[in-house]
Design a protein around this motif. Structure first.
Motif, mmCIF file in Angstrom:
data_model
loop_
_atom_site.group_PDB
_atom_site.id
_atom_site.type_symbol
_atom_site.label_atom_id
_atom_site.label_comp_id
_atom_site.label_asym_id
_atom_site.label_seq_id
_atom_site.Cartn_x
_atom_site.Cartn_y
_atom_site.Cartn_z
ATOM 1 N N ILE A 117 49.145 38.268 -4.354
ATOM 2 C CA ILE A 117 49.934 37.263 -5.070
ATOM 3 C C ILE A 117 49.737 37.388 -6.578
ATOM 4 C CG2 ILE A 117 50.338 34.773 -5.409
ATOM 5 C CD1 ILE A 117 51.240 35.856 -2.672
ATOM 6 N N TYR A 118 48.508 37.661 -7.002
ATOM 7 C CA TYR A 118 48.216 37.750 -8.435
ATOM 8 C C TYR A 118 47.686 39.133 -8.778
ATOM 9 C CZ TYR A 118 48.678 32.733 -8.199
ATOM 10 O OH TYR A 118 49.168 31.477 -7.980
ATOM 11 N N THR A 119 48.066 39.598 -9.952
ATOM 12 C CA THR A 119 47.545 40.851 -10.480
ATOM 13 C C THR A 119 47.309 40.648 -11.975
ATOM 14 O OG1 THR A 119 47.872 43.247 -10.483
ATOM 15 C CG2 THR A 119 49.791 41.897 -10.998
ATOM 16 N N TYR A 120 46.491 41.502 -12.572
ATOM 17 C CA TYR A 120 46.133 41.353 -13.979
ATOM 18 C C TYR A 120 46.475 42.630 -14.725
ATOM 19 C CZ TYR A 120 43.810 37.352 -12.057
ATOM 20 O OH TYR A 120 43.570 36.177 -11.399
ATOM 21 N N ILE A 121 47.168 42.458 -15.833
ATOM 22 C CA ILE A 121 47.550 43.575 -16.682
ATOM 23 C C ILE A 121 47.063 43.244 -18.084
ATOM 24 C CG2 ILE A 121 49.452 44.938 -17.624
ATOM 25 C CD1 ILE A 121 51.063 44.071 -15.087
ATOM 26 N N GLU A 122 46.125 44.047 -18.562
ATOM 27 C CA GLU A 122 45.534 43.846 -19.890
ATOM 28 C C GLU A 122 45.074 42.408 -20.104
ATOM 29 O OE1 GLU A 122 48.041 45.497 -22.938
ATOM 30 O OE2 GLU A 122 48.229 47.396 -21.846
ATOM 31 N N GLY A 123 44.403 41.858 -19.096
ATOM 32 C CA GLY A 123 43.820 40.531 -19.197
ATOM 33 C C GLY A 123 44.770 39.377 -18.959
ATOM 34 N N VAL A 124 46.036 39.656 -18.715
ATOM 35 C CA VAL A 124 47.012 38.595 -18.458
ATOM 36 C C VAL A 124 47.280 38.519 -16.957
ATOM 37 C CG1 VAL A 124 49.380 37.793 -18.888
ATOM 38 C CG2 VAL A 124 48.085 38.923 -20.721
ATOM 39 N N GLU A 125 47.268 37.304 -16.424
ATOM 40 C CA GLU A 125 47.544 37.110 -15.001
ATOM 41 C C GLU A 125 49.049 37.058 -14.766
ATOM 42 O OE1 GLU A 125 45.409 34.343 -11.926
ATOM 43 O OE2 GLU A 125 46.998 33.179 -12.929
ATOM 44 N N LEU A 142 56.958 46.436 -8.488
ATOM 45 C CA LEU A 142 56.441 45.093 -8.270
ATOM 46 C C LEU A 142 56.991 44.203 -9.384
ATOM 47 C CD1 LEU A 142 54.549 43.146 -6.741
ATOM 48 C CD2 LEU A 142 52.717 43.876 -8.289
ATOM 49 N N TYR A 143 57.739 43.163 -8.997
ATOM 50 C CA TYR A 143 58.304 42.221 -9.963
ATOM 51 C C TYR A 143 57.361 41.027 -10.079
ATOM 52 C CZ TYR A 143 62.520 44.984 -9.649
ATOM 53 O OH TYR A 143 63.415 46.016 -9.700
ATOM 54 N N VAL A 144 56.981 40.712 -11.329
ATOM 55 C CA VAL A 144 55.994 39.657 -11.570
ATOM 56 C C VAL A 144 56.451 38.750 -12.705
ATOM 57 C CG1 VAL A 144 54.038 41.032 -10.748
ATOM 58 C CG2 VAL A 144 54.715 41.187 -13.141
ATOM 59 N N LYS A 145 55.846 37.559 -12.736
ATOM 60 C CA LYS A 145 56.071 36.641 -13.844
ATOM 61 C C LYS A 145 54.712 36.145 -14.334
ATOM 62 C CE LYS A 145 57.227 33.352 -10.313
ATOM 63 N NZ LYS A 145 58.262 32.774 -9.548
ATOM 64 N N SER A 146 54.605 35.965 -15.636
ATOM 65 C CA SER A 146 53.334 35.568 -16.236
ATOM 66 C C SER A 146 52.993 34.132 -15.843
ATOM 67 C CB SER A 146 53.417 35.678 -17.760
ATOM 68 O OG SER A 146 52.212 35.192 -18.334
ATOM 69 N N THR A 147 51.709 33.919 -15.538
ATOM 70 C CA THR A 147 51.243 32.551 -15.267
ATOM 71 C C THR A 147 50.754 31.885 -16.542
ATOM 72 O OG1 THR A 147 48.950 33.212 -14.828
ATOM 73 C CG2 THR A 147 50.497 33.217 -12.943
ATOM 74 N N GLY A 148 50.542 32.689 -17.582
ATOM 75 C CA GLY A 148 50.003 32.165 -18.837
ATOM 76 C C GLY A 148 48.483 32.177 -18.857
ATOM 77 N N TYR A 149 47.857 32.512 -17.732
ATOM 78 C CA TYR A 149 46.395 32.527 -17.655
ATOM 79 C C TYR A 149 45.864 33.842 -18.192
ATOM 80 C CZ TYR A 149 41.698 32.563 -15.633
ATOM 81 O OH TYR A 149 40.350 32.639 -15.443
ATOM 82 N N LEU A 150 44.833 33.760 -19.058
ATOM 83 C CA LEU A 150 44.166 34.957 -19.563
ATOM 84 C C LEU A 150 42.858 35.140 -18.817
ATOM 85 C CD1 LEU A 150 44.781 34.543 -23.398
ATOM 86 C CD2 LEU A 150 46.044 35.925 -21.754
ATOM 87 N N PHE A 151 42.690 36.287 -18.235
ATOM 88 C CA PHE A 151 41.508 36.609 -17.433
ATOM 89 C C PHE A 151 40.425 37.156 -18.335
ATOM 90 C CE2 PHE A 151 39.061 39.589 -14.758
ATOM 91 C CZ PHE A 151 38.616 38.701 -13.797
ATOM 92 N N GLU A 152 39.251 36.548 -18.263
ATOM 93 C CA GLU A 152 38.118 37.036 -19.046
ATOM 94 C C GLU A 152 37.044 37.495 -18.075
ATOM 95 O OE1 GLU A 152 36.917 34.268 -22.069
ATOM 96 O OE2 GLU A 152 38.987 33.639 -22.385
ATOM 97 N N ALA A 153 36.738 38.782 -18.106
ATOM 98 C CA ALA A 153 35.739 39.347 -17.187
ATOM 99 C C ALA A 153 34.340 39.028 -17.618
ATOM 100 C CB ALA A 153 35.921 40.843 -17.075
#
Length: 153
Positions: A117-125, A142-153
């Motif tokens: 359901i979710y994937t991360y591209i350059e820190g963006v969910e 794969l068609y996706v839409k940004s959730t606005g969440y920034l992933f910080e590892a």
């Protein structure tokens, strides 16, 4: 393994209760069948088909489709080994811009990504909307839409 000799058939809906076989694959491995079954859209010979449902009839996997749209056939040069996966932003008004792409070693790798359901591209969910197999170009999308969440590892 139960599905070692698996086969795949696409069946086109002709009317509410009639389906006609349109494409048949006799030499196809199970991971590819499962990756294709995960795709809501299938492009072949310039035609886009939308998946309606799927079934298993013994060793035959069936994907039921309806014609969604037709367009001129696009081709892509194959210069890399592996299976190309494009990540595109769901934005019809912008012609679904490509965010990035990568080459996968096998269909299980493809399935692992397009089935999430979710994937991360350059820190963006990004949230999955849909996926397609484009046989004309030889790629999965794969068609996706940004959730606005920034992933910080």
């Amino acid at each position: 393994m139960k599905f070692e000799g698996a086969m795949l058939e696409y069946r086109l809906q002709r009317n509410s209760d009639k389906f006609e076989p349109i494409f048949y694959y006799s030499h196809i491995d199970l991971p590819q069948i499962l990756a294709r079954r995960e795709c809501e859209f299938f492009i072949k010979e310039g035609k886009t088909f939308k998946q309606l449902s799927s079934a298993i009839e013994g060793d035959l996997f069936v994907i039921y489709v309806e014609l969604y749209e037709e367009a001129p056939m696009e081709m892509e040069e194959h210069i890399h080994s592996g299976i190309k996966l494009e990540y595109r932003e769901l934005s019809a008004s912008n012609n679904h811009p490509m965010l990035t792409f990568e080459y996968m070693k096998n269909h299980l790798d493809i399935l692992s990504i397009i089935g999430s359901i979710y994937t991360y591209i350059e820190g963006v969910e990004w949230e999955r909307d849909s996926a397609e197999i484009d046989e004309d170009r030889g790629v999965y999308v794969l068609y996706v839409k940004s959730t606005g969440y920034l992933f910080e590892a």
